[in-house]
Scaffold this active site. Sequence first.
Site, PDB file in Angstrom:
ATOM      1  N   HIS A   1      -1.297  46.055  23.622  1.00 40.86           N
ATOM      2  CA  HIS A   1      -0.724  45.449  22.419  1.00 40.86           C
ATOM      3  C   HIS A   1      -1.697  45.522  21.243  1.00 40.86           C
ATOM      4  CE1 HIS A   1       2.264  43.788  25.200  1.00 40.86           C
ATOM      5  NE2 HIS A   1       3.016  43.559  24.129  1.00 40.86           N
ATOM      6  N   HIS A   2      -1.152  45.237  20.054  1.00 38.60           N
ATOM      7  CA  HIS A   2      -1.950  45.145  18.821  1.00 38.60           C
ATOM      8  C   HIS A   2      -3.004  44.044  18.959  1.00 38.60           C
ATOM      9  CE1 HIS A   2       0.227  41.446  17.683  1.00 38.60           C
ATOM     10  NE2 HIS A   2       1.239  42.028  18.328  1.00 38.60           N
TER      11      HIS A   2
ATOM     12  N   ALA B   1      14.014  35.253  25.851  1.00 39.81           N
ATOM     13  CA  ALA B   1      13.611  36.535  26.450  1.00 39.81           C
ATOM     14  C   ALA B   1      12.192  36.866  26.016  1.00 39.81           C
ATOM     15  CB  ALA B   1      14.557  37.654  26.015  1.00 39.81           C
TER      16      ALA B   1
ATOM     17  N   PHE C   1      12.775  41.790  23.876  1.00 39.83           N
ATOM     18  CA  PHE C   1      14.123  42.088  23.393  1.00 39.83           C
ATOM     19  C   PHE C   1      14.379  43.596  23.270  1.00 39.83           C
ATOM     20  CE2 PHE C   1      14.110  37.639  22.223  1.00 39.83           C
ATOM     21  CZ  PHE C   1      15.445  37.266  22.329  1.00 39.83           C
TER      22      PHE C   1
ATOM     23  N   GLY D   1       6.791  35.165  10.063  1.00 41.69           N
ATOM     24  CA  GLY D   1       5.760  36.182  10.279  1.00 41.69           C
ATOM     25  C   GLY D   1       6.392  37.559  10.407  1.00 41.69           C
TER      26      GLY D   1
ATOM     27  N   THR E   1       6.459  34.106  22.978  1.00 44.42           N
ATOM     28  CA  THR E   1       5.943  34.296  24.336  1.00 44.42           C
ATOM     29  C   THR E   1       4.880  33.245  24.670  1.00 44.42           C
ATOM     30  OG1 THR E   1       4.339  35.905  23.532  1.00 44.42           O
ATOM     31  CG2 THR E   1       6.429  36.767  24.356  1.00 44.42           C
TER      32      THR E   1
ATOM     33  N   LYS F   1      -2.458  39.885  18.842  1.00 44.74           N
ATOM     34  CA  LYS F   1      -1.672  39.140  19.848  1.00 44.74           C
ATOM     35  C   LYS F   1      -2.497  37.974  20.384  1.00 44.74           C
ATOM     36  CE  LYS F   1       1.293  39.748  23.847  1.00 44.74           C
ATOM     37  NZ  LYS F   1       2.295  38.862  23.244  1.00 44.74           N
TER      38      LYS F   1
ATOM     39  N   MET G   1       7.707  39.209  12.981  1.00 43.30           N
ATOM     40  CA  MET G   1       9.000  39.275  13.669  1.00 43.30           C
ATOM     41  C   MET G   1      10.087  38.547  12.880  1.00 43.30           C
ATOM     42  SD  MET G   1       9.002  41.156  16.344  1.00 43.30           S
ATOM     43  CE  MET G   1      10.383  40.618  17.336  1.00 43.30           C
TER      44      MET G   1
HETATM   45  N1  LIG Z   1      10.284  38.541  22.857  1.00 39.82           N
HETATM   46  C1  LIG Z   1       9.955  39.648  22.204  1.00 39.82           C
HETATM   47  O1  LIG Z   1      10.592  40.716  22.337  1.00 39.82           O
HETATM   48  C2  LIG Z   1       8.795  39.604  21.243  1.00 39.82           C
HETATM   49  C3  LIG Z   1       8.472  40.724  20.457  1.00 39.82           C
HETATM   50  C4  LIG Z   1       7.415  40.612  19.541  1.00 39.82           C
HETATM   51  C5  LIG Z   1       6.724  39.422  19.421  1.00 39.82           C
HETATM   52  N2  LIG Z   1       7.077  38.379  20.231  1.00 39.82           N
HETATM   53  C6  LIG Z   1       6.411  37.073  20.098  1.00 39.82           C
HETATM   54  O2  LIG Z   1       6.872  36.457  18.892  1.00 39.82           O
HETATM   55  C7  LIG Z   1       5.875  35.547  18.424  1.00 39.82           C
HETATM   56  C8  LIG Z   1       5.586  35.807  16.949  1.00 39.82           C
HETATM   57  O3  LIG Z   1       5.110  37.126  16.771  1.00 39.82           O
HETATM   58  P1  LIG Z   1       4.768  37.696  15.309  1.00 39.82           P
HETATM   59  O4  LIG Z   1       4.241  39.069  15.535  1.00 39.82           O
HETATM   60  O5  LIG Z   1       5.922  37.509  14.386  1.00 39.82           O
HETATM   61  O6  LIG Z   1       3.586  36.724  14.897  1.00 39.82           O
HETATM   62  P2  LIG Z   1       3.132  36.282  13.421  1.00 39.82           P
HETATM   63  O7  LIG Z   1       1.773  35.704  13.571  1.00 39.82           O
HETATM   64  O8  LIG Z   1       3.332  37.393  12.445  1.00 39.82           O
HETATM   65  O9  LIG Z   1       4.153  35.116  13.037  1.00 39.82           O
HETATM   66  C9  LIG Z   1       4.141  33.850  13.655  1.00 39.82           C
HETATM   67  C10 LIG Z   1       4.843  32.876  12.747  1.00 39.82           C
HETATM   68  O10 LIG Z   1       4.879  31.616  13.405  1.00 39.82           O
HETATM   69  C11 LIG Z   1       4.511  30.619  12.484  1.00 39.82           C
HETATM   70  N3  LIG Z   1       3.840  29.523  13.214  1.00 39.82           N
HETATM   71  C12 LIG Z   1       2.715  29.614  13.930  1.00 39.82           C
HETATM   72  N4  LIG Z   1       2.376  28.395  14.396  1.00 39.82           N
HETATM   73  C13 LIG Z   1       3.341  27.550  13.971  1.00 39.82           C
HETATM   74  C14 LIG Z   1       3.532  26.156  14.143  1.00 39.82           C
HETATM   75  N5  LIG Z   1       2.698  25.396  14.837  1.00 39.82           N
HETATM   76  N6  LIG Z   1       4.608  25.615  13.565  1.00 39.82           N
HETATM   77  C15 LIG Z   1       5.513  26.384  12.904  1.00 39.82           C
HETATM   78  N7  LIG Z   1       5.357  27.699  12.692  1.00 39.82           N
HETATM   79  C16 LIG Z   1       4.281  28.269  13.239  1.00 39.82           C
HETATM   80  C17 LIG Z   1       3.521  31.270  11.539  1.00 39.82           C
HETATM   81  O11 LIG Z   1       3.478  30.616  10.300  1.00 39.82           O
HETATM   82  C18 LIG Z   1       4.100  32.666  11.419  1.00 39.82           C
HETATM   83  O12 LIG Z   1       5.046  32.754  10.363  1.00 39.82           O
HETATM   84  C19 LIG Z   1       4.689  35.720  19.370  1.00 39.82           C
HETATM   85  O13 LIG Z   1       4.759  34.727  20.388  1.00 39.82           O
HETATM   86  C20 LIG Z   1       4.908  37.102  19.973  1.00 39.82           C
HETATM   87  O14 LIG Z   1       4.277  37.264  21.238  1.00 39.82           O
HETATM   88  C21 LIG Z   1       8.074  38.443  21.123  1.00 39.82           C
END
Ligand SMILES: NC(=O)c1ccc[n+]([C@@H]2O[C@H](COP(=O)([O-])OP(=O)(O)OC[C@H]3O[C@@H](n4cnc5c(N)ncnc54)[C@H](O)[C@@H]3O)[C@@H](O)[C@H]2O)c1
Length: 259
Positions: free
Chosen positions: A146-147, A116, A119, A12, A92, A150, A14
């Site tokens: 947030h967007h 974490a 990050f 996705g 998260t 989320k 990230m």
């Molecule tokens: N820790 C941090 O600093 C930080 C920063 C940004 C986002 N996040 C977290 O990262 C996560 C992803 O964010 P994003 O913006 O990339 O989201 P996104 O929706 O763009 O991407 C999520 C990805 O996970 C995959 N996915 C979802 N369910 C799945 C499953 N059951 N099996 C396998 N793959 C699966 C999807 O296909 C997709 O490619 C969220 O939990 C978000 O809160 C954390």
Amino acid sequence: MTDVRVVISGSGKMGRQVAAAVAAADGLVPCAFLDALQTDHTIDDLPVYRSADECFDAVSADVVVDFTNAGWTPVLCASALRHNVRPVVGTTGLPPEFLQQLAKETETRRIGAFVASNFAISAVLMMSFARQAARFFDNAEIIELHHDQKVDAPSGTAKTTAELMLAERKNPFVYPPTEKEIVPGTRGGEFGGIAIHSVRLPGLVAHQEVIFGAVGQTLTLRQDSMGRDSYMPGVVAAVRAVMGLDRLVVGLDRLFGLE
Ligand SMILES: NC(=O)c1ccc[n+]([C@@H]2O[C@H](COP(=O)([O-])OP(=O)(O)OC[C@H]3O[C@@H](n4cnc5c(N)ncnc54)[C@H](O)[C@@H]3O)[C@@H](O)[C@H]2O)c1
């Protein structure tokens, strides 16, 4: 030194940014995407696997970086550890039982793992400052913004911030009573006496304010992540650091000596 080979779990927003950051970092090499929901067979010339076991059987990896969702992360981590691959997790909304299990498993196997909820270094510093301020004020509220895509609320950062603030104190914060909440939920979710408010709007990325109040004074800490690139230096640092760990470490503050 040999390159650190990295699988990216989640293709996705990230995941794709992580792949680019890993490719640009000295000594790190992205080797595959892993995403159960992805229909493409390659992304940016990297193979895409849908099953974790299949991926780690086929690809020789040192680290897997996971940004997916809380339903998938435990499945991924179990497979990664069975294959001696160190997880770096940014997903998260993870349940505490999962983190306890991961801590136990990594200790038994003497392998590194890192989790974490944020990050971005500016966010980690904001949490550290909020923790410092927590013992000087009895009232505090958190507004996280947030967007609109989320999936979880409150954000992992807001919950972690509240936990860190509470750990500095003997007593919970004071949550002022509201006699009439005309619109239910207006006062936010209560956690240890801290009201947490979650704003979801298109146009936002990730932002947070922690507001402390006392007689005649307030203190506001604000952090803004303007883009997902803000997380990448932290992710790259964690990938490098996890190679030297022999157990689970939670939080960038611990890697940066801020705890
Ligand atoms: N820790 C941090 O600093 C930080 C920063 C940004 C986002 N996040 C977290 O990262 C996560 C992803 O964010 P994003 O913006 O990339 O989201 P996104 O929706 O763009 O991407 C999520 C990805 O996970 C995959 N996915 C979802 N369910 C799945 C499953 N059951 N099996 C396998 N793959 C699966 C999807 O296909 C997709 O490619 C969220 O939990 C978000 O809160 C954390």
